[in-house]
Every structure is written in C-alpha cells, then in structure tokens.
Design a protein around this motif. Structure first.
Motif, PDB file in Angstrom:
ATOM      1  N   UNK A   1     -14.269  -2.027  -5.977  1.00  0.00           N
ATOM      2  CA  UNK A   1     -14.554  -1.037  -7.022  1.00  0.00           C
ATOM      3  C   UNK A   1     -13.259  -0.504  -7.616  1.00  0.00           C
ATOM      4  N   UNK A   2     -12.316  -0.127  -6.751  1.00  0.00           N
ATOM      5  CA  UNK A   2     -11.072   0.468  -7.240  1.00  0.00           C
ATOM      6  C   UNK A   2     -10.165  -0.552  -7.911  1.00  0.00           C
ATOM      7  N   UNK A   3     -10.040  -1.737  -7.311  1.00  0.00           N
ATOM      8  CA  UNK A   3      -9.159  -2.745  -7.892  1.00  0.00           C
ATOM      9  C   UNK A   3      -9.667  -3.199  -9.252  1.00  0.00           C
TER      10      UNK A   3
ATOM     11  N   UNK B   1      -2.631  -3.608  -5.089  1.00  0.00           N
ATOM     12  CA  UNK B   1      -1.800  -3.074  -4.022  1.00  0.00           C
ATOM     13  C   UNK B   1      -2.040  -1.582  -3.811  1.00  0.00           C
ATOM     14  N   UNK B   2      -2.034  -0.813  -4.910  1.00  0.00           N
ATOM     15  CA  UNK B   2      -2.237   0.627  -4.786  1.00  0.00           C
ATOM     16  C   UNK B   2      -3.673   0.936  -4.379  1.00  0.00           C
ATOM     17  N   UNK B   3      -4.628   0.176  -4.890  1.00  0.00           N
ATOM     18  CA  UNK B   3      -6.021   0.377  -4.506  1.00  0.00           C
ATOM     19  C   UNK B   3      -6.205   0.138  -3.017  1.00  0.00           C
ATOM     20  N   UNK B   4      -5.525  -0.862  -2.472  1.00  0.00           N
ATOM     21  CA  UNK B   4      -5.646  -1.155  -1.048  1.00  0.00           C
ATOM     22  C   UNK B   4      -5.093  -0.002  -0.212  1.00  0.00           C
ATOM     23  N   UNK B   5      -3.990   0.580  -0.664  1.00  0.00           N
ATOM     24  CA  UNK B   5      -3.435   1.738   0.038  1.00  0.00           C
ATOM     25  C   UNK B   5      -4.416   2.914   0.008  1.00  0.00           C
TER      26      UNK B   5
END
Length: 428
Positions: free
Chosen positions: A22-24, A31-35
């Motif tokens: 959803x975020x990616x 990368x930031x979404x995974x964090x």
C-alpha cells in the motif's frame, strides 16, 4: 482481548507485505516505505499482545505506517540531496506527502509486485534472499541474521544496500510487463527455492533444518501460486516444496540425527501434503511446458508414493533425471542422475557416471560428490574406498548433522559390523 504472541507474530508476517505494498504503491519509494512498515510492525508487536488485536489489524498497520512514512518523507525532503534528486525527477509525487484527508487504497494485494521488486536483477542472490525475507516474509533483521548465522549488523547492512540499489535503479513500483515478468519470474522462483533449500537442510549449525525458512518459503510460494494460478512452474515449485517437506518429521531421530530416506518411518510422512503436492504437479505437467521444478516435483512424488524404499520406481526416477539434466545442465542434477543410474543398473554404472563429473569445476570440492561416491562404493562392497569418501564428505560439509551421519557410516564400515547394504537414497 489477550492474544498469544505466536498468533500476533504470524498475523504480522501475513500483513507486512500487504501494508508495504500500500505504501510503496502510494509513495513510489520502496526503501522508505519498508522502514515505515518496520516501525509500525514494532509498534504492533509491542501493543497488540498487551492490549489485544484491533478490530481491523491491517487498517491499523496501514494508518500507523502511513504516519511514519509521512514523518520519514518530510525529514528526507529537508535534506538537500533529496531535494536535488527530486528536482531531477519527473513530478511523480515520490518525495511529497499526500494530503492528510486523502484516502489510501488498501484492498489491493501487492505481494507479487514486492516479490519481483525484491528479486530485481541489480541485486545479488544473497541480497535478494535477505530483502525478500524482510519485505515479503515479514521476518525481522535479527531473525534473518540468525537464520544465516551472521551478525545482525552485517545483515542490516546487506538489506540496507539492497534497498539503496533498488532506490538508485529508479524502478517504478508496479508489476513488470508480461515480457519482463516472464524474464524475471525465474529469478523470483530461484530465490524462493534457495530459501526453502536452506530451510530444508541448513548449510551451517547444529540443526538439520531451519523450520522458519522452509515454512516461509512455502507460504510465499503459495502466495505466488494464488496470484499466478496458471503458471505451471510456480505450481511445480510449490508441489516440490510440499512433497519434500512432507518427509520432515521423519528425517531426524530423537537426538536430531539425520535419518536416510530408506530408513525413515514412512508412517510419519505428511499424507495431506503428499496428496496436495502430487495433485499440483500432475495438473501442472498436463497444462503447460514442463520445466525443472515440475520435474523435480515429479521425482519427489515418486519417492513419496513408494510404500517402502525397495518399492521405489527407480527406472522412472532415472528417466526424469535424464530429462532434467538435459533441460538444466546442473551438475548436481547430473550427480543425482548417476546415483539413480546405480539404483537401476548397479553401482559400477553409477560410479562410471560419477567419474565423468570429477573434472567439472562446479563440483570441485563439493561434499556431495564424495558422499555419492561413498554411497556407491558401499553399495559395491568396497569398504575402504567407501570409508575414505565418507570421511572426505564429512570434512567438506558445514552441517553438523550431515557430518555426524557421514562419520557414523564411515565408522560402521571401518569396524566391519554393518548390515548388508540396502539400495537407498542417502538423503531425505
């Protein structure tokens, strides 16, 4: 509502790739979404066991991760490097936080997109495995580090570099087109196969198996099969995993010692998994082009269907290995084909086949070549050579259960008090 920790852990692993997708998809920054998702998972792992599950666990995670994402994006956009990078890009809103009242589409399952992204061609196999387990499998960095027996800091660096490579590649968060998807599907399946293989027989450490890895590989491959139900190789890989893992309970003894396939108590095999795997590979082989995973699954099915080791259909297994060898060119397949040759035509024929592999640099120093030779020399009644090769194989593997098994076979032959040789496959 109180919830067992294990239930929360399983739920978080199931939801992690969905929330990350959803975020990616929304921000375009994997990368930031995974964090952000990892921070949300930590919050949930702390709060849910104490406070109980929220009414909508997925929605809770999405909202928390969404807020973390906005915080991370805003912090990043304050840096000149990100501003310069954003200025060079097309205005695709990757560096901008969405409006506070903008709704998020949370009903899409982006697991397949994530799998292809984590297995991007720019990544090494080791990095792709680590990133897949973290982003799609929902395992923590510490869990992945423990599975591969490396320090957590080392694994964290590996994952960080993998995310940076994906960020630098500028690859969009979307499913590759049909041509690219077919080209990259083999890499995705290979990563899942390697995760399962490491779980089935760990390359290092005191335990024969790493159950968390094999179970995760099966779960992710099930997700792939649900998303690509008509792909015969995806079905073949899932069948192979199920048919192989069906023997797991019988592969070790009370002290964790390895038990060869011929000596396993077949009543302990998982009949449900065998039925499912056999049905999968049977349908797959009648539906599309026959590939390596289907052939390996068919071989596993023949082993699983045999009521005893002596009843194994070795001629059919040999025929399948011959096809698989022509298709793959893999030297380990050629090694297995040589063992199957011995089961059909006798140990001398098998040893002759192994002799042709001795000069293959891909097998140089590989303990399985020595193990196969030892197995066939024992089958031929040549104790001295069998002992020598069993000892060499034991010295070449880093798996402690395999070392113990191979040394025990050498010891039994050395003292001369061993049972008549049975035609068997030495591995489960």
């Amino acid at each position: 509502m109180d919830t067992p920790d294990r239930t929360v852990e399983d739920l978080l692993r199931e939801l992690a790739p969905q929330v990350l997708g959803v975020l990616a998809r929304r921000f375009g920054d994997f990368a930031t979404a995974e964090d952000a998702v990892q921070e949300a998972l930590l919050d949930a792992a702390t709060q849910w066991p104490a406070e109980g599950l929220p009414d909508n666990p997925r929605g809770w995670l999405v909202q928390v991760a969404y807020r973390r994402m906005i915080e991370l994006v805003r912090a990043e956009t304050a840096r000149r490097e990100r501003e310069d990078r954003a200025a060079r890009r097309e205005p695709d809103r990757r560096g901008a936080a969405p409006a506070a009242d903008e709704s998020l589409a949370t009903d899409r399952d982006d697991t397949l997109v994530l799998l292809f992204l984590c297995c991007h061609p720019t990544l090494s196999t080791a990095s792709a495995i680590a990133l897949t387990l973290r982003a799609v499998g929902g395992l923590s960095t510490a869990e992945i580090a423990r599975a591969f027996l490396v320090p957590e800091a080392t694994m964290a660096q590996r994952i960080s570099r993998a995310k940076q490579r994906i960020r630098d590649s500028g690859v969009p968060f979307r499913l590759p087109d049909r041509r690219e998807r077919q080209e990259r599907l083999a890499a995705v399946l290979h990563v899942l196969y390697l995760i399962f293989t490491e779980g089935h027989t760990a390359t290092l450490g005191p335990d024969l198996r790493r159950v968390d890895l094999s179970e995760e590989a099966v779960r992710l491959t099930r997700a792939m099969h649900a998303l690509l139900p008509d792909d015969s190789e995806v079905a073949g890989l899932l069948a192979l995993m199920l048919l192989t893992d069906a023997r797991a309970a019988a592969r070790t003894g009370p002290s964790g010692e390895l038990i060869s396939l011929a000596d396993q108590d077949r009543s302990r095999w998982d009949a449900t998994a065998i039925d499912e795997g056999t049905a999968l590979v049977t349908r797959a082989m009648t539906r599309g082009p026959v590939g390596p995973y289907q052939l390996q699954a068919a071989i596993a099915a023949l082993h699983d269907e045999a009521p005893t080791a002596e009843a194994t259909d070795w001629p059919q297994i040999l025929a399948l290995y011959q096809v698989l060898e022509r298709l793959s060119g893999n030297p380990v397949v050629a090694l297995n084909r040589a063992v199957a040759t011995a089961m059909v035509a006798g140990p001398e024929a098998g040893l002759a086949a192994l002799a042709t592999l001795a000069t293959d640099p891909r097998l140089a120093g590989h303990h399985r070549l020595d193990a196969a030779r030892a197995h066939l020399y024992e089958m031929a009644g040549d104790r001295d050579r069998a002992v020598a090769h069993y000892r060499a194989a034991a010295g070449g593997t880093t798996s402690l259960p395999e070392q113990h098994y191979l040394r025990m076979r050498a010891a039994r032959l050395s003292v001369g008090g061993y049972e008549p040789f049975r035609r068997e496959s030495t591995r489960g």
